[in-house]
Scaffold this active site. Structure first.
Site, PDB file in Angstrom:
ATOM      1  N   ASP A 186       0.857  -1.179   0.000  1.00 53.61           N
ATOM      2  CA  ASP A 186       0.000   0.000   0.000  1.00 53.61           C
ATOM      3  C   ASP A 186       0.904   1.245   0.000  1.00 53.61           C
ATOM      4  O   ASP A 186       2.129   1.153   0.107  1.00 53.61           O
ATOM      5  CB  ASP A 186      -0.991  -0.006   1.174  1.00 53.61           C
TER       6      ASP A 186
HETATM    7  C1  BGC Z   1      -5.075   3.236   0.136  1.00 53.29           C
HETATM    8  C2  BGC Z   1      -5.287   2.227  -0.966  1.00 53.29           C
HETATM    9  C3  BGC Z   1      -5.162   2.882  -2.307  1.00 53.29           C
HETATM   10  C4  BGC Z   1      -3.817   3.569  -2.403  1.00 53.29           C
HETATM   11  C5  BGC Z   1      -3.558   4.213  -3.748  1.00 53.29           C
HETATM   12  C6  BGC Z   1      -3.834   4.069  -0.075  1.00 53.29           C
HETATM   13  O1  BGC Z   1      -3.752   5.134   0.798  1.00 53.29           O
HETATM   14  O2  BGC Z   1      -5.026   2.560   1.361  1.00 53.29           O
HETATM   15  O3  BGC Z   1      -6.526   1.594  -0.814  1.00 53.29           O
HETATM   16  O4  BGC Z   1      -5.335   1.935  -3.329  1.00 53.29           O
HETATM   17  O5  BGC Z   1      -3.744   4.559  -1.399  1.00 53.29           O
HETATM   18  O6  BGC Z   1      -4.290   5.351  -3.944  1.00 53.29           O
END
Ligand code: BGC
Length: 677
Positions: free
Chosen positions: A265
């Site tokens: 993530d």
């Molecule tokens: C979130 C994810 C997301 C990623 C990209 C993160 O902060 O937890 O769910 O896909 O950002 O935007």
């Protein structure tokens, strides 16, 4: 893995291979923008982008628009020495430009086809804008309505979560044709169990709970052929997920046989330092690579330290090769090795985005997902009504399409005011009534609203949360309706009893007080682009509510966590005693054990009767379902089981199958289930 990608790999230097595992924002490559960075989520300052590395990066995230995608990709290709096209990913969560209801709402339709079709349409819009991968579905099982991200989930049941995961993956990926995009299931694992519903917080649970409740939906996505998986921010059993060998290596790779791409993530590899799991970036890189994470999103531990780790013999070049091959394999699968711009098409994108077909599906989806929580008989309202007062902070705004709006815009979203006017014309008059801020005490708009209510035949009152009170990072310690909204309701009821509440929120709210006072409550959740039209149709009977809730509504936050599929205790309180306090049983002094609305609950404008339930020895179940009301409608038939004398304890009730049937008034049908799982 094809010969072709093996050859590509063979031509890559070690540095270039390592850089291929890095993910940065797509905006990095724009020539039309001064800033190379665009903050979408989280901090992005952690990426050390040097000139040498930037055009060897393998993948990028976020950026909507066909033209911008072409600009970014062509700039990348022009400057890249090896010219392996960039693979662009995006959070297409509940739609791309056309927004469908939030995922928690779609799950409540109990309609696998709906989940699949909205994913398919979102994939088409996204692919025409040049996207190759969506960071969806999010399948985290959720039990805590304080958590802002429950809106992205499908609720508290592992079976339903798995069914929705499968349908969504199939919708996005299809046969991986030009209008499909690859799906990325997330957040592995158990992110939904963050303590106190506070985002990014600690997760701790037994392996049994993990496997029985939390893991099945990720597994269902893997079994459905999902191409990618994202690890979670949280720790499980004391180890951050991105560096968690037990989760990623033992369970995901070895046990489930997943050989797709694993991505961290946002910034999560480096965050292992803040967790205290890694001493520095080098150790963070080591832990993530050892666990099996292929792509590092938005921090640069791999880019800075993998080479050193290889030279020290801590990790091997083969490990890096494997990760690069997985990424190249996905690029090949998506066709972007031959067509770097894949399906991007400026003209077609314009024609498809917000097309009548997509808007129609968004409206129907919102109608199917809304849940009628209470109706003392006032709904549906008659279209012959002489005048309607539309009141409330959510009545005249497009900001009801839901958080994670990708390319969707509030100004393209049908507000309830517009929806009601489309249906009833000038009979509808509007007054705001109060502000939406949860801490607002401002009652200065009450008089105007009451005056309108007094002079109208009925009142539609739009209450709830602003759409940005849910979603990532938007958690609430108080899940009541704001006091100012209750005061407004009370004042309006003094002058007009014909009040129906349309509720908007990205989570279950603790609305016991609303349930006591409002004559009717229709939960619209966050209904997407066509929310206002759907709301109007439902309130005035052009659509019949059939949605069910998939996450328990507590009476008060103090009951949380509260969910239907719990174990019993050694001292259970009898159901008939629910309202009483019975000391030395498992209960509260000041509140019943039962929720306000349980999982699977939702009313209709018609009624259904079940009869002739039979089960044969093979476990096949048949029953008769009849529409005993005066209108046609849909019923979600839900099959729950309870195991007698299990060797290991099972929850009191477990959903094992469901079917949605449509029945004309007076008609019946036979519903069959095969209980083979
Ligand atoms: C979130 C994810 C997301 C990623 C990209 C993160 O902060 O937890 O769910 O896909 O950002 O935007």
């Amino acid at each position: 893995m094809s010969k072709r990608i093996q050859e590509i790999l063979a031509n890559m230097s070690l540095k270039q291979k390592i850089y291929h595992l890095q993910q940065v924002t797509t905006a990095t490559y724009l020539t039309t923008k001064e800033s190379r960075f665009e903050i979408i989520t989280g901090p992005n300052s952690a990426v050390k982008l040097d000139k040498e590395m930037v055009f060897d990066v393998g993948t990028s995230l976020n950026l909507v628009g066909a033209e911008t995608m072409i600009d970014a990709e062509s700039n990348y290709l022009k400057n890249s020495k090896y010219k392996i096209p960039l693979m662009i990913m995006q959070d297409v969560i509940h739609g791309h430009r056309t927004l469908y209801p939030i995922n928690l709402a779609v799950a409540g339709s109990f309609d696998r086809d709906l989940a699949k079709e909205v994913a398919q349409m979102a994939a088409k819009e996204a692919s025409l804008d040049g996207m190759s991968v969506t960071f969806a579905p999010m399948v985290d099982l959720v039990r805590d309505p304080r958590w802002g991200r429950v809106m992205e989930s499908s609720g508290e049941d592992p079976y339903l979560n798995g069914e929705m995961a499968k349908a969504t993956v199939e919708g996005y990926q299809g046969d991986m044709g030009p209008y499909n995009i690859a799906a990325c299931v997330k957040h592995f694992a158990a992110y939904g169990a963050a303590e106190a519903g506070r985002d990014y917080n600690t997760v701790d649970m037994s392996e049994r709970t993990l496997r029985e409740y939390y893991l099945p939906a990720y597994k269902a996505a893997v079994d459905a052929g999902v191409k990618m998986l994202m690890t979670a921010f949280n720790i499980v059993d004391g180890v951050p997920c991105v560096g968690n060998e037990h989760l990623v290596k033992d369970i995901l790779r070895d046990e489930w046989g997943f050989d797709g791409v694993v991505i961290s993530d946002y910034g999560a590899v480096e965050e292992m330092i803040v967790h205290g799991a890694a001493e520095n970036k080098k150790e963070a890189a080591y832990l993530a690579m050892k666990a099996g994470c292929d792509i590092e999103m938005m921090s640069s531990c791999y880019a800075e330290y993998l080479e050193e780790l290889i030279n020290e013999g801590k990790i091997t070049e083969e490990m890096v090769d494997k990760s690069v091959l997985r990424i190249l394999d996905l690029k090949e699968d998506l066709g972007i090795l031959d067509k770097p711009y894949r399906s991007v098409n400026v003209e077609e994108s314009k024609a498809v985005q917000l097309s009548p077909e997509h808007r129609e599906k968004a409206r129907r989806g919102a109608e199917e997902s809304a849940v009628l929580l209470k109706n003392d008989g006032i709904l549906p309202l008659s279209k012959n009504v002489s005048s309607v007062a539309l009141i409330g902070p959510l009545a005249n705004t497009g900001e009801i399409h839901g958080s994670w709006h990708c390319g969707g815009k509030a100004e393209e979203t049908i507000s309830v005011y517009e929806g009601l006017k489309n249906l009833l014309g000038d009979k509808v008059k509007y007054a705001q009534g109060c502000q939406i801020e949860y801490d607002s005490c401002d009652t200065s708009l009450f008089d105007e609203a009451c005056e309108l209510a007094k002079n109208s035949e009925c009142v539609v009152l739009c209450l709830g949360d602003h759409q940005e009170y849910s979603g990532e990072g938007n958690c609430r310690a108080n899940i009541e309706l704001p006091e100012v909204q209750y005061k407004l309701l009370d004042r309006i009821l003094e002058v007009n009893k014909n009040v129906v509440v349309a509720l908007f929120a990205g989570r279950p709210l603790a609305i016991q007080r609303l349930d006591k006072t409002a004559p009717a409550i229709l939960d619209m959740w966050m209904p997407g682009t066509e929310g206002g039209n759907a709301c109007a149709n439902l309130l005035f009977g052009d659509a019949i509510p059939s949605g069910k809730i998939t996450m328990t509504f507590p009476r008060a936050l103090g009951q949380c966590p509260i969910y239907y599929n719990h174990y019993t205790t050694g001292r259970p309180k009898k159901e008939e005693d629910d309202e009483k306090f019975v000391r030395f049983t498992s209960c509260f002094l000041d509140m019943p054990n039962s929720p306000l609305y349980p999982f699977g609950y939702g009313l209709s404008y018609t009624s259904f009767e079940y009869s002739k339930l039979k089960m044969d020895k093979a476990g096949n179940i048949r029953l008769n379902v009849k529409n005993t009301g005066k209108r046609s409608g849909c019923e979600v038939v839900q099959l729950y089981v309870q195991e007698n004398n299990p060797t290991v304890l099972r929850p009191k009730k477990e959903l094992k199958a469901f079917k949605k049937v449509h029945l004309e008034a007076g008609k019946s049908t036979t519903v069959t289930f095969e209980l083979n799982h």
